[in-house]
Design a protein around this motif. Structure first.
Motif, PDB file in Angstrom:
ATOM      1  N   HIS A 128       0.892  -1.096   0.032  1.00 48.73           N
ATOM      2  CA  HIS A 128       0.086  -0.129   0.084  1.00 48.73           C
ATOM      3  C   HIS A 128       0.837   1.346   0.063  1.00 48.73           C
ATOM      4  O   HIS A 128       0.558   2.263  -0.611  1.00 48.73           O
ATOM      5  CB  HIS A 128      -1.096   0.030   1.147  1.00 48.73           C
ATOM      6  N   VAL A 129       1.913   1.302   0.927  1.00 43.35           N
ATOM      7  CA  VAL A 129       2.704   2.527   0.996  1.00 43.35           C
ATOM      8  C   VAL A 129       3.498   2.658  -0.418  1.00 43.35           C
ATOM      9  O   VAL A 129       3.526   3.784  -1.026  1.00 43.35           O
ATOM     10  CB  VAL A 129       3.949   2.346   2.022  1.00 43.35           C
ATOM     11  N   ARG A 130       3.940   1.460  -0.983  1.00 41.51           N
ATOM     12  CA  ARG A 130       4.533   1.707  -2.360  1.00 41.51           C
ATOM     13  C   ARG A 130       3.964   2.197  -3.425  1.00 41.51           C
ATOM     14  O   ARG A 130       3.924   3.094  -3.977  1.00 41.51           O
ATOM     15  CB  ARG A 130       5.255   0.285  -2.660  1.00 41.51           C
ATOM     16  N   ASP A 131       2.679   1.556  -3.357  1.00 42.40           N
ATOM     17  CA  ASP A 131       1.675   2.094  -4.562  1.00 42.40           C
ATOM     18  C   ASP A 131       1.134   3.513  -4.172  1.00 42.40           C
ATOM     19  O   ASP A 131       1.016   4.414  -5.237  1.00 42.40           O
ATOM     20  CB  ASP A 131       0.378   1.152  -4.325  1.00 42.40           C
ATOM     21  N   PHE A 132       0.988   3.913  -2.879  1.00 41.85           N
ATOM     22  CA  PHE A 132       0.654   5.380  -2.535  1.00 41.85           C
ATOM     23  C   PHE A 132       1.636   6.415  -3.367  1.00 41.85           C
ATOM     24  O   PHE A 132       1.503   7.243  -3.926  1.00 41.85           O
ATOM     25  CB  PHE A 132       0.660   5.532  -0.963  1.00 41.85           C
ATOM     26  N   PHE A 133       2.947   6.092  -3.023  1.00 41.51           N
ATOM     27  CA  PHE A 133       4.157   6.870  -3.468  1.00 41.51           C
ATOM     28  C   PHE A 133       4.371   6.817  -4.826  1.00 41.51           C
ATOM     29  O   PHE A 133       4.847   7.803  -5.443  1.00 41.51           O
ATOM     30  CB  PHE A 133       5.093   6.608  -2.653  1.00 41.51           C
ATOM     31  N   THR A 134       4.037   5.590  -5.484  1.00 43.18           N
ATOM     32  CA  THR A 134       4.458   5.571  -6.845  1.00 43.18           C
ATOM     33  C   THR A 134       3.412   6.372  -7.715  1.00 43.18           C
ATOM     34  O   THR A 134       3.759   7.000  -8.685  1.00 43.18           O
ATOM     35  CB  THR A 134       4.047   4.026  -7.185  1.00 43.18           C
ATOM     36  N   GLU A 135       2.105   6.387  -7.145  1.00 43.21           N
ATOM     37  CA  GLU A 135       1.336   7.375  -8.052  1.00 43.21           C
ATOM     38  C   GLU A 135       1.456   8.884  -7.723  1.00 43.21           C
ATOM     39  O   GLU A 135       1.054   9.513  -8.762  1.00 43.21           O
ATOM     40  CB  GLU A 135      -0.144   7.120  -7.471  1.00 43.21           C
ATOM     41  N   ARG A 136       2.129   9.231  -6.709  1.00 39.24           N
ATOM     42  CA  ARG A 136       2.460  10.564  -6.656  1.00 39.24           C
ATOM     43  C   ARG A 136       3.792  11.001  -6.744  1.00 39.24           C
ATOM     44  O   ARG A 136       4.007  12.348  -6.727  1.00 39.24           O
ATOM     45  CB  ARG A 136       1.889  10.905  -5.300  1.00 39.24           C
ATOM     46  N   ALA A 137       4.720  10.231  -7.188  1.00 36.44           N
ATOM     47  CA  ALA A 137       6.142  10.513  -7.200  1.00 36.44           C
ATOM     48  C   ALA A 137       6.392  11.704  -8.009  1.00 36.44           C
ATOM     49  O   ALA A 137       7.165  12.533  -7.818  1.00 36.44           O
ATOM     50  CB  ALA A 137       6.965   9.230  -7.710  1.00 36.44           C
ATOM     51  N   ALA A 138       5.886  11.243  -9.447  1.00 34.37           N
ATOM     52  CA  ALA A 138       6.094  12.440 -10.623  1.00 34.37           C
ATOM     53  C   ALA A 138       5.852  13.819 -10.060  1.00 34.37           C
ATOM     54  O   ALA A 138       6.732  14.833 -10.497  1.00 34.37           O
ATOM     55  CB  ALA A 138       5.558  12.093 -11.759  1.00 34.37           C
ATOM     56  N   GLY A 139       4.766  14.128  -9.170  1.00 34.92           N
ATOM     57  CA  GLY A 139       4.725  15.493  -8.972  1.00 34.92           C
ATOM     58  C   GLY A 139       4.853  15.931  -7.383  1.00 34.92           C
ATOM     59  O   GLY A 139       4.569  16.848  -6.994  1.00 34.92           O
ATOM     60  N   TRP A 140       5.640  15.180  -6.688  1.00 32.24           N
ATOM     61  CA  TRP A 140       5.749  15.247  -5.260  1.00 32.24           C
ATOM     62  C   TRP A 140       6.399  16.457  -5.138  1.00 32.24           C
ATOM     63  O   TRP A 140       5.855  17.386  -4.154  1.00 32.24           O
ATOM     64  CB  TRP A 140       6.622  13.970  -4.841  1.00 32.24           C
ATOM     65  N   ASP A 141       7.619  16.701  -5.528  1.00 31.28           N
ATOM     66  CA  ASP A 141       8.452  17.912  -5.171  1.00 31.28           C
ATOM     67  C   ASP A 141       7.438  19.136  -5.408  1.00 31.28           C
ATOM     68  O   ASP A 141       7.658  20.439  -4.753  1.00 31.28           O
ATOM     69  CB  ASP A 141       9.635  18.070  -5.935  1.00 31.28           C
ATOM     70  N   SER A 142       6.823  19.260  -6.493  1.00 30.19           N
ATOM     71  CA  SER A 142       5.900  20.394  -7.012  1.00 30.19           C
ATOM     72  C   SER A 142       4.874  20.880  -5.962  1.00 30.19           C
ATOM     73  O   SER A 142       4.334  21.569  -5.907  1.00 30.19           O
ATOM     74  CB  SER A 142       5.783  20.348  -8.149  1.00 30.19           C
ATOM     75  N   ARG A 143       4.424  19.766  -5.467  1.00 25.93           N
ATOM     76  CA  ARG A 143       3.268  19.827  -4.262  1.00 25.93           C
ATOM     77  C   ARG A 143       3.778  20.562  -2.999  1.00 25.93           C
ATOM     78  O   ARG A 143       2.857  21.271  -2.368  1.00 25.93           O
ATOM     79  CB  ARG A 143       2.957  18.473  -3.903  1.00 25.93           C
ATOM     80  N   PHE A 144       5.015  20.524  -2.720  1.00 20.72           N
ATOM     81  CA  PHE A 144       5.560  21.183  -1.581  1.00 20.72           C
ATOM     82  C   PHE A 144       7.061  22.254  -1.752  1.00 20.72           C
ATOM     83  O   PHE A 144       7.811  21.610  -1.467  1.00 20.72           O
ATOM     84  CB  PHE A 144       6.046  20.088  -0.573  1.00 20.72           C
ATOM     85  N   PRO A 145       6.639  23.197  -2.468  1.00 21.23           N
ATOM     86  CA  PRO A 145       7.848  23.722  -3.170  1.00 21.23           C
ATOM     87  C   PRO A 145       8.814  24.604  -2.131  1.00 21.23           C
ATOM     88  O   PRO A 145       9.819  24.795  -2.410  1.00 21.23           O
ATOM     89  CB  PRO A 145       7.491  24.754  -4.323  1.00 21.23           C
ATOM     90  N   GLY A 146       7.951  25.071  -0.875  1.00 17.90           N
ATOM     91  CA  GLY A 146       8.753  25.826   0.011  1.00 17.90           C
ATOM     92  C   GLY A 146       9.164  25.122   1.162  1.00 17.90           C
ATOM     93  O   GLY A 146       9.507  25.873   2.066  1.00 17.90           O
ATOM     94  N   ASP A 147       9.347  23.798   1.301  1.00 17.68           N
ATOM     95  CA  ASP A 147       9.899  23.255   2.357  1.00 17.68           C
ATOM     96  C   ASP A 147      11.342  23.169   2.509  1.00 17.68           C
ATOM     97  O   ASP A 147      11.807  22.693   3.629  1.00 17.68           O
ATOM     98  CB  ASP A 147       9.424  21.575   2.272  1.00 17.68           C
ATOM     99  N   GLY A 148      12.198  23.634   1.802  1.00 13.12           N
ATOM    100  CA  GLY A 148      13.575  23.568   1.792  1.00 13.12           C
ATOM    101  C   GLY A 148      14.243  24.091   3.068  1.00 13.12           C
ATOM    102  O   GLY A 148      14.860  23.412   3.711  1.00 13.12           O
ATOM    103  N   PRO A 149      13.698  25.305   3.554  1.00 13.72           N
ATOM    104  CA  PRO A 149      14.476  25.757   4.769  1.00 13.72           C
ATOM    105  C   PRO A 149      13.710  24.967   6.010  1.00 13.72           C
ATOM    106  O   PRO A 149      14.786  24.945   7.020  1.00 13.72           O
ATOM    107  CB  PRO A 149      13.514  27.161   4.917  1.00 13.72           C
TER     108      PRO A 149
END
Length: 199
Positions: free
Chosen positions: A7-28
């Motif tokens: 379930h965890v692997r499937d959850f993240f597989t579906e979201r991987a391509a857009g993951w970083d763009s969903r949370f662009p301000g998290d670096g700091p």
């Protein structure tokens, strides 16, 4: 692989391509949490459940060129995104389950886990396995770039008393797993539990 890991692997597989763009301000927030882990030049650190590797540049900066940075994740698609983002320049990436880390005992000085604990199929066993890989006195950071209440609101649900990351729950969980909770922060802009490997 059991159903929960699938379930965890499937959850993240579906979201991987857009993951970083969903949370662009998290670096700091990542940089700040890594800074509080207390890493030194030459240390060995694992980003457990590294995902797309957002913490890896900050971990590399903390341990320097003489240190070792490893990123382990269960989901091949997330590791592919880490490579596409160039974050494999900062760490060796491992396709691995945190419940069975391919490292010898006490190989690490620290473990960083962003959003990790709530995605572990068996949290106590997973945290115990991470403790096995860390030297006595080494550190663990369980991090999320927003706090529990803000995350629950993002998902349209209320906090409940059985939330694994609530301090009354995570403190004994860590203790049973070989860790001592040193500090606990749960604010709107950060969740950070810092623990030390028991001797």
């Amino acid at each position: 692989m059991d159903d929960e890991r699938t379930h965890v692997r499937d959850f993240f597989t579906e979201r991987a391509a857009g993951w970083d763009s969903r949370f662009p301000g998290d670096g700091p927030a990542y940089a700040s949490a890594v800074g509080l882990l207390g890493l030194r030049p030459g240390d060995a650190v694992l980003d457990a459940g590294c995902g797309t590797g957002r913490a890896l540049p900050f971990l590399r900066e903390a341990v320097g060129p003489s240190g070792t940075v490893l990123g382990a994740d269960l989901t091949p698609a997330m590791l592919r995104e880490a490579v596409l983002a160039g974050r494999d320049r900062y760490a060796a990436l491992l396709l691995a389950d945190v419940a069975r880390v391919p490292l010898r005992d006490a190989a690490l000085d620290a473990v960083f886990g962003a959003g990790l604990v709530s995605h572990l199929a068996h949290p106590e066993a997973g945290l115990r396995e991470l403790a096995r890989t860390v030297r006595p006195g080494g550190r663990l950071a369980l991090f999320h770039p927003i706090g529990r209440a803000a995350l629950a609101a993002r998902h349209g649900r209320a906090l409940t008393a059985d939330d694994l990351r609530a301090e009354p729950n995570i403190r004994p969980l860590l203790a049973r797993s070989g860790w001592r909770l040193d500090s606990y922060t749960d604010k709107d802009d950060r969740f950070l539990a810092l623990a030390r490997r028991e001797r």
